[in-house]
Write a protein that holds these residues in place. Structure first.
Motif, mmCIF file in Angstrom:
data_model
loop_
_atom_site.group_PDB
_atom_site.id
_atom_site.type_symbol
_atom_site.label_atom_id
_atom_site.label_comp_id
_atom_site.label_asym_id
_atom_site.label_seq_id
_atom_site.Cartn_x
_atom_site.Cartn_y
_atom_site.Cartn_z
ATOM 1 N N GLU A 49 -37.294 9.864 -34.964
ATOM 2 C CA GLU A 49 -36.992 10.074 -33.555
ATOM 3 C C GLU A 49 -35.769 9.224 -33.185
ATOM 4 O O GLU A 49 -35.814 8.000 -33.161
ATOM 5 N N SER A 50 -34.653 9.874 -32.926
ATOM 6 C CA SER A 50 -33.410 9.126 -32.725
ATOM 7 C C SER A 50 -32.829 9.316 -31.331
ATOM 8 O O SER A 50 -33.216 10.219 -30.599
ATOM 9 N N VAL A 51 -31.921 8.429 -31.018
ATOM 10 C CA VAL A 51 -31.247 8.467 -29.712
ATOM 11 C C VAL A 51 -29.726 8.526 -29.853
ATOM 12 O O VAL A 51 -29.019 8.774 -28.870
ATOM 13 N N GLY A 52 -29.220 8.312 -31.064
ATOM 14 C CA GLY A 52 -27.767 8.335 -31.261
ATOM 15 C C GLY A 52 -27.431 8.552 -32.715
ATOM 16 O O GLY A 52 -28.277 8.335 -33.592
ATOM 17 N N GLN B 34 -22.197 8.341 -40.488
ATOM 18 C CA GLN B 34 -23.552 8.390 -41.054
ATOM 19 C C GLN B 34 -23.788 9.714 -41.782
ATOM 20 O O GLN B 34 -24.742 9.842 -42.547
ATOM 21 N N CYS C 280 -31.861 1.456 -37.497
ATOM 22 C CA CYS C 280 -30.741 2.352 -37.748
ATOM 23 C C CYS C 280 -31.178 3.488 -38.662
ATOM 24 O O CYS C 280 -31.931 3.279 -39.617
ATOM 25 N N LEU C 281 -30.705 4.687 -38.338
ATOM 26 C CA LEU C 281 -31.028 5.859 -39.161
ATOM 27 C C LEU C 281 -30.554 5.669 -40.599
ATOM 28 O O LEU C 281 -31.093 6.292 -41.513
ATOM 29 N N TYR D 269 -30.015 -0.483 -21.697
ATOM 30 C CA TYR D 269 -30.391 0.221 -22.933
ATOM 31 C C TYR D 269 -29.335 1.233 -23.359
ATOM 32 O O TYR D 269 -28.950 1.287 -24.537
ATOM 33 N N HIS E 202 -23.983 0.461 -30.370
ATOM 34 C CA HIS E 202 -24.509 0.636 -31.722
ATOM 35 C C HIS E 202 -23.763 1.766 -32.437
ATOM 36 O O HIS E 202 -23.367 1.635 -33.605
ATOM 37 N N GLU E 203 -23.537 2.869 -31.702
ATOM 38 C CA GLU E 203 -22.861 4.026 -32.326
ATOM 39 C C GLU E 203 -21.376 3.768 -32.559
ATOM 40 O O GLU E 203 -20.847 4.105 -33.623
ATOM 41 N N HIS F 17 -20.633 1.825 -35.624
ATOM 42 C CA HIS F 17 -20.603 2.608 -36.866
ATOM 43 C C HIS F 17 -19.189 3.117 -37.155
ATOM 44 O O HIS F 17 -18.784 3.222 -38.312
HETATM 45 C C1 LIG Z 1 -33.219 4.029 -35.970
HETATM 46 C C2 LIG Z 1 -34.146 4.699 -34.982
HETATM 47 C C3 LIG Z 1 -35.455 3.947 -34.908
HETATM 48 C C4 LIG Z 1 -34.406 6.131 -35.421
HETATM 49 C C5 LIG Z 1 -33.531 4.653 -33.583
HETATM 50 N N1 LIG Z 1 -34.421 5.367 -32.714
HETATM 51 C C6 LIG Z 1 -34.790 4.917 -31.528
HETATM 52 O O1 LIG Z 1 -34.411 3.864 -31.087
HETATM 53 N N2 LIG Z 1 -35.655 5.775 -30.913
HETATM 54 C C7 LIG Z 1 -36.194 5.647 -29.663
HETATM 55 C C8 LIG Z 1 -35.980 4.512 -28.885
HETATM 56 C C9 LIG Z 1 -36.571 4.477 -27.630
HETATM 57 F F1 LIG Z 1 -36.374 3.403 -26.864
HETATM 58 C C10 LIG Z 1 -37.331 5.532 -27.171
HETATM 59 C C11 LIG Z 1 -37.505 6.641 -27.975
HETATM 60 F F2 LIG Z 1 -38.219 7.643 -27.531
HETATM 61 C C12 LIG Z 1 -36.939 6.715 -29.214
HETATM 62 C C13 LIG Z 1 -32.158 5.318 -33.497
HETATM 63 O O2 LIG Z 1 -32.106 6.541 -33.360
HETATM 64 N N3 LIG Z 1 -31.020 4.580 -33.572
HETATM 65 C C14 LIG Z 1 -29.766 5.309 -33.614
HETATM 66 C C15 LIG Z 1 -28.939 5.023 -34.845
HETATM 67 O O3 LIG Z 1 -29.395 4.541 -35.853
HETATM 68 N N4 LIG Z 1 -27.679 5.355 -34.695
HETATM 69 O O4 LIG Z 1 -26.792 5.113 -35.674
HETATM 70 C C16 LIG Z 1 -30.987 3.121 -33.549
HETATM 71 C C17 LIG Z 1 -31.066 2.593 -32.104
HETATM 72 C C18 LIG Z 1 -31.141 1.056 -32.125
HETATM 73 C C19 LIG Z 1 -30.456 0.594 -30.877
HETATM 74 C C20 LIG Z 1 -29.585 1.700 -30.404
HETATM 75 C C21 LIG Z 1 -29.805 2.900 -31.273
#
Ligand SMILES: CC(C)(C)[C@H](NC(=O)Nc1cc(F)cc(F)c1)C(=O)N(CC(=O)NO)CC1CCCC1
Ligand SMILES: [Zn+2]
Length: 184
Positions: free
Chosen positions: A57-60, A65, A110-111, A146, A153-154, A157
């Motif tokens: 489950e990711s956000v960015g 990558q 991080c993914l 947040y 973070h992105e 990279h």
């Molecule tokens: C590495 C991973 C755990 C998959 C992280 N996911 C994440 O933070 N999911 C999340 C957070 C919430 F607050 C609510 C929710 F519903 C889901 C993420 O996508 N990343 C993105 C990445 O690795 N980009 O290169 C890492 C995050 C850490 C801080 C910012 C991005």
């Protein structure tokens, strides 16, 4: 569609490189990539699709990558007030930032990193981002807390930085100067 198999992991040299700016106006291929990256993040937040394709489950996500030498990122996440930030950006820049810092009290992941790494990651509390959207328009907006962490973070990279590089090696959980931890 992008899946976890397309994401390179720590140790891969591309993750430590400074990525190259993409040409503007955006090519059809770059626009397609931007949309595919955003779709990956949206897919990863759909329980059915995430389960079916084993997506974290990711956000960015950042193009390096995917082993692509391009300054492209995508973010799909809500801020504390529930405002959705769903955007892919080409050649994103942090054009200004606050001196005040923040950090996720739970640390970051991080993914591209398949392990837990404990420690606070210092981030600017507010940043102004500029970049080209999928329509090729130059957009500029300010984010905080947040959402600011995700964008930093992105963009890290794109400059060959992983969150692990920013953790205090001697004292990973040492308080960060001039910082308020993010309240969830
Ligand atoms: C590495 C991973 C755990 C998959 C992280 N996911 C994440 O933070 N999911 C999340 C957070 C919430 F607050 C609510 C929710 F519903 C889901 C993420 O996508 N990343 C993105 C990445 O690795 N980009 O290169 C890492 C995050 C850490 C801080 C910012 C991005
Ligand atoms: Zn990452």
């Amino acid at each position: 569609m992008i899946t976890m198999q397309d994401i390179i992991r720590e140790g891969h040299p591309t993750l430590a490189k400074v990525a190259t700016e993409v040409s503007v106006p955006l090519s059809k291929d770059d626009v397609k990539l931007m949309n595919n990256m955003l779709q990956f993040i949206i897919n990863s937040q759909s329980p059915e699709i995430a389960k079916k394709y084993q997506l974290r489950e990711s956000v960015g996500l950042a193009a390096p990558q995917l082993n692509l030498d391009k300054r492209i990122i995508a973010v799909h996440t809500e801020d504390e007030k529930g405002k959705l930030y769903s955007i892919a950006l080409a050649n994103p820049k942090i054009v200004s930032y606050s001196e005040e810092m923040t950090y996720l009290p739970t640390g970051e992941g991080c993914l591209s990193i398949d392990r837990e790494v404990e420690g606070f990651v210092p981030r600017h509390r507010r940043v102004t981002i500029q970049g080209y959207n999928v329509k090729g328009q130059l957009v500029k907006f300010r984010v905080r807390d947040y959402v600011a962490v995700v964008f930093q973070h992105e963009i890290d990279h794109l400059n060959g930085h992983l969150f692990t590089d920013r953790i205090n090696k001697e004292q990973p959980l040492a308080p960060i100067a001039n910082a308020q931890p993010l309240e969830f």
